[in-house]
Design an enzyme around this catalytic site. Structure first.
Site, PDB file in Angstrom:
ATOM      1  N   TYR A 239       0.755  -1.454  -0.538  1.00  0.00           N
ATOM      2  CA  TYR A 239       0.025   0.235  -0.130  1.00  0.00           C
ATOM      3  C   TYR A 239       0.799   1.131  -0.514  1.00  0.00           C
ATOM      4  CZ  TYR A 239      -3.119   3.584   1.847  1.00  0.00           C
ATOM      5  OH  TYR A 239      -4.667   4.168   2.224  1.00  0.00           O
ATOM      6  N   ALA A 240       1.837   1.100   0.896  1.00  0.00           N
ATOM      7  CA  ALA A 240       3.071   2.347   0.802  1.00  0.00           C
ATOM      8  C   ALA A 240       3.565   2.956   0.235  1.00  0.00           C
ATOM      9  CB  ALA A 240       3.367   2.507   2.299  1.00  0.00           C
TER      10      ALA A 240
HETATM   11  N1  LIG Z   1      -8.733   6.987   5.679  1.00  0.00           N
HETATM   12  C1  LIG Z   1      -7.087   7.841   5.608  1.00  0.00           C
HETATM   13  O1  LIG Z   1      -7.325   7.283   7.124  1.00  0.00           O
HETATM   14  C2  LIG Z   1      -6.196   8.095   4.669  1.00  0.00           C
HETATM   15  C3  LIG Z   1      -5.051   8.161   4.687  1.00  0.00           C
HETATM   16  C4  LIG Z   1      -4.412   8.246   3.509  1.00  0.00           C
HETATM   17  C5  LIG Z   1      -4.877   8.360   2.178  1.00  0.00           C
HETATM   18  N2  LIG Z   1      -6.225   7.946   2.466  1.00  0.00           N
HETATM   19  C6  LIG Z   1      -6.442   7.357   0.370  1.00  0.00           C
HETATM   20  O2  LIG Z   1      -7.321   8.150   0.565  1.00  0.00           O
HETATM   21  C7  LIG Z   1      -8.561   7.241  -0.696  1.00  0.00           C
HETATM   22  C8  LIG Z   1      -9.410   7.277  -0.006  1.00  0.00           C
HETATM   23  O3  LIG Z   1      -9.698   6.432   1.270  1.00  0.00           O
HETATM   24  P1  LIG Z   1     -10.822   6.412   2.116  1.00  0.00           P
HETATM   25  O4  LIG Z   1     -10.601   6.244   3.513  1.00  0.00           O
HETATM   26  O5  LIG Z   1     -12.379   7.060   1.976  1.00  0.00           O
HETATM   27  O6  LIG Z   1     -11.510   4.994   1.403  1.00  0.00           O
HETATM   28  P2  LIG Z   1     -13.203   4.295   1.515  1.00  0.00           P
HETATM   29  O7  LIG Z   1     -14.037   4.697   2.468  1.00  0.00           O
HETATM   30  O8  LIG Z   1     -12.431   2.866   1.593  1.00  0.00           O
HETATM   31  O9  LIG Z   1     -13.164   4.367   0.254  1.00  0.00           O
HETATM   32  C9  LIG Z   1     -12.661   3.641  -0.943  1.00  0.00           C
HETATM   33  C10 LIG Z   1     -13.418   4.100  -2.471  1.00  0.00           C
HETATM   34  O10 LIG Z   1     -12.476   3.674  -3.588  1.00  0.00           O
HETATM   35  C11 LIG Z   1     -13.650   3.257  -3.850  1.00  0.00           C
HETATM   36  N3  LIG Z   1     -13.073   1.922  -4.666  1.00  0.00           N
HETATM   37  C12 LIG Z   1     -12.335   0.950  -3.964  1.00  0.00           C
HETATM   38  N4  LIG Z   1     -12.285   0.061  -4.598  1.00  0.00           N
HETATM   39  C13 LIG Z   1     -12.352  -0.106  -5.612  1.00  0.00           C
HETATM   40  C14 LIG Z   1     -12.532  -0.689  -6.676  1.00  0.00           C
HETATM   41  N5  LIG Z   1     -12.627  -2.179  -6.893  1.00  0.00           N
HETATM   42  N6  LIG Z   1     -12.527  -0.106  -7.923  1.00  0.00           N
HETATM   43  C15 LIG Z   1     -13.352   0.651  -7.921  1.00  0.00           C
HETATM   44  N7  LIG Z   1     -13.584   1.887  -6.599  1.00  0.00           N
HETATM   45  C16 LIG Z   1     -13.092   1.054  -5.721  1.00  0.00           C
HETATM   46  C17 LIG Z   1     -14.964   2.716  -3.267  1.00  0.00           C
HETATM   47  O11 LIG Z   1     -16.219   2.222  -4.119  1.00  0.00           O
HETATM   48  P3  LIG Z   1     -17.420   1.234  -3.926  1.00  0.00           P
HETATM   49  O12 LIG Z   1     -17.856   2.278  -2.403  1.00  0.00           O
HETATM   50  O13 LIG Z   1     -18.058   1.042  -4.646  1.00  0.00           O
HETATM   51  O14 LIG Z   1     -16.636   0.025  -2.955  1.00  0.00           O
HETATM   52  C18 LIG Z   1     -15.449   3.961  -2.257  1.00  0.00           C
HETATM   53  O15 LIG Z   1     -15.455   5.061  -3.139  1.00  0.00           O
HETATM   54  C19 LIG Z   1      -7.585   6.002  -0.572  1.00  0.00           C
HETATM   55  O16 LIG Z   1      -7.308   5.873  -2.107  1.00  0.00           O
HETATM   56  C20 LIG Z   1      -7.215   6.196   0.480  1.00  0.00           C
HETATM   57  O17 LIG Z   1      -6.225   4.856  -0.036  1.00  0.00           O
HETATM   58  C21 LIG Z   1      -7.331   7.600   3.357  1.00  0.00           C
END
Ligand SMILES: NC(=O)c1ccc[n+]([C@@H]2O[C@H](COP(=O)([O-])OP(=O)(O)OC[C@H]3O[C@@H](n4cnc5c(N)ncnc54)[C@H](OP(=O)(O)O)[C@@H]3O)[C@@H](O)[C@H]2O)c1
Length: 247
Positions: free
Chosen positions: A152-153
């Site tokens: 992931y990182a």
């Molecule tokens: N949360 C944190 O602390 C954090 C920190 C740093 C970076 N990020 C990054 O920020 C971004 C959003 O994170 P989040 O925490 O909001 O994640 P999340 O709540 O798990 O949401 C993930 C999103 O990605 C979509 N997704 C997942 N698998 C997919 C696939 N196979 N095909 C198409 N779409 C897909 C999901 O769509 P569905 O609803 O349709 O599954 C959802 O809209 C990510 O890139 C994550 O790495 C998050």
């Protein structure tokens, strides 16, 4: 006023949903909302303001032919694209030695192959249109490192490297045009992605955050709203940290 077309991937929940809501309230954008299924986008649509101009483009990014078609459709139907928020991502925390190759491939595909393909399409469209902003989602773990998140990182660090290089490439190939590639790097944000972490790990992180709290999806959405606007026209290439001082 011509609305600027912005694609937001992973808009159904978490950070992506907060970004979609913020941009919807700006009344300046035509949103192209992506998630893995139409069902999750229909749920999102019920929360958007009535005057929001949007359309849905679902696609499961683990499906390679479907993703290639998605990119083709994006270029075909939205040649006037102004912005991309490449937000969709997955985590799959595990010790690398025990991580199935299938999971590694999924991480590389959703978190890296897709942003690269979207950036490639965006560069083409932005250069034809004379302007555009691409925002890639990195993470604090790209810089910090994190046990059980090595792949992931690595994918997240690559998103930052991608933006740094493409900002330079746009300068060389299309200098003078207002084309920007920016990576953003959230810290610990409370979403479904972080919900599953144990209380012990959450407590450990909390002690390291000078702001004394975890981030909210709105903290990230506020930054995206700014970065995509003309007010950020001189911010290009580098990494934008949103982490309460964690690093
Ligand atoms: N949360 C944190 O602390 C954090 C920190 C740093 C970076 N990020 C990054 O920020 C971004 C959003 O994170 P989040 O925490 O909001 O994640 P999340 O709540 O798990 O949401 C993930 C999103 O990605 C979509 N997704 C997942 N698998 C997919 C696939 N196979 N095909 C198409 N779409 C897909 C999901 O769509 P569905 O609803 O349709 O599954 C959802 O809209 C990510 O890139 C994550 O790495 C998050």
């Amino acid at each position: 006023m011509t609305l600027r077309k912005i694609l937001i991937t992973g808009a159904s929940r978490g950070i992506g949903k907060a970004i979609a809501l913020q941009l919807a309230h700006c009344e300046r954008y035509h949103l192209i909302l992506h998630a893995s299924s139409e069902q999750s986008l229909v749920r999102l649509a019920t929360t958007l303001p009535d005057n929001c101009v949007y359309e849905m483009m679902p696609c499961d990014f683990t499906d390679l032919p479907a993703t290639d078609q998605f990119v083709k459709d994006l270029k075909g139907k939205h040649s006037d694209l102004y912005g991309v928020v490449s937000n969709a991502g997955i985590s799959r925390d595990k010790a690398l030695a025990y991580q199935p190759v299938k999971e590694i491939d999924e991480l590389l595909t959703v978190n890296l192959r897709v942003p690269i393909l979207l950036a490639k399409a965006a560069m083409k469209l932005f250069s034809k249109n004379g302007a555009g902003v691409f925002i890639a989602m990195s993470s604090c773990v790209a810089e910090m490192g994190n046990a059980f998140q090595s792949v992931y990182a690595a994918t997240k660090a690559a998103n930052t490297a991608l933006c740094r290089s493409l900002a330079r490439e746009a300068g060389v190939l299309h200098g003078g045009q207002n084309i920007r590639f920016v990576s953003i790097s959230p810290g610990f944000i409370e979403t479904e992605m972080t919900e599953s972490l144990s209380d012990e790990i959450k407590e450990k992180y909390l002690h390291q955050i000078p702001a004394g709290r975890f981030g909210t999806t709105e903290d990230v959405a506020n930054a995206v709203r700014f970065l995509i606007s003309d007010d950020a026209s001189y911010i290009n290439g580098g990494e934008f940290k949103i982490n309460g001082g964690l690093i």
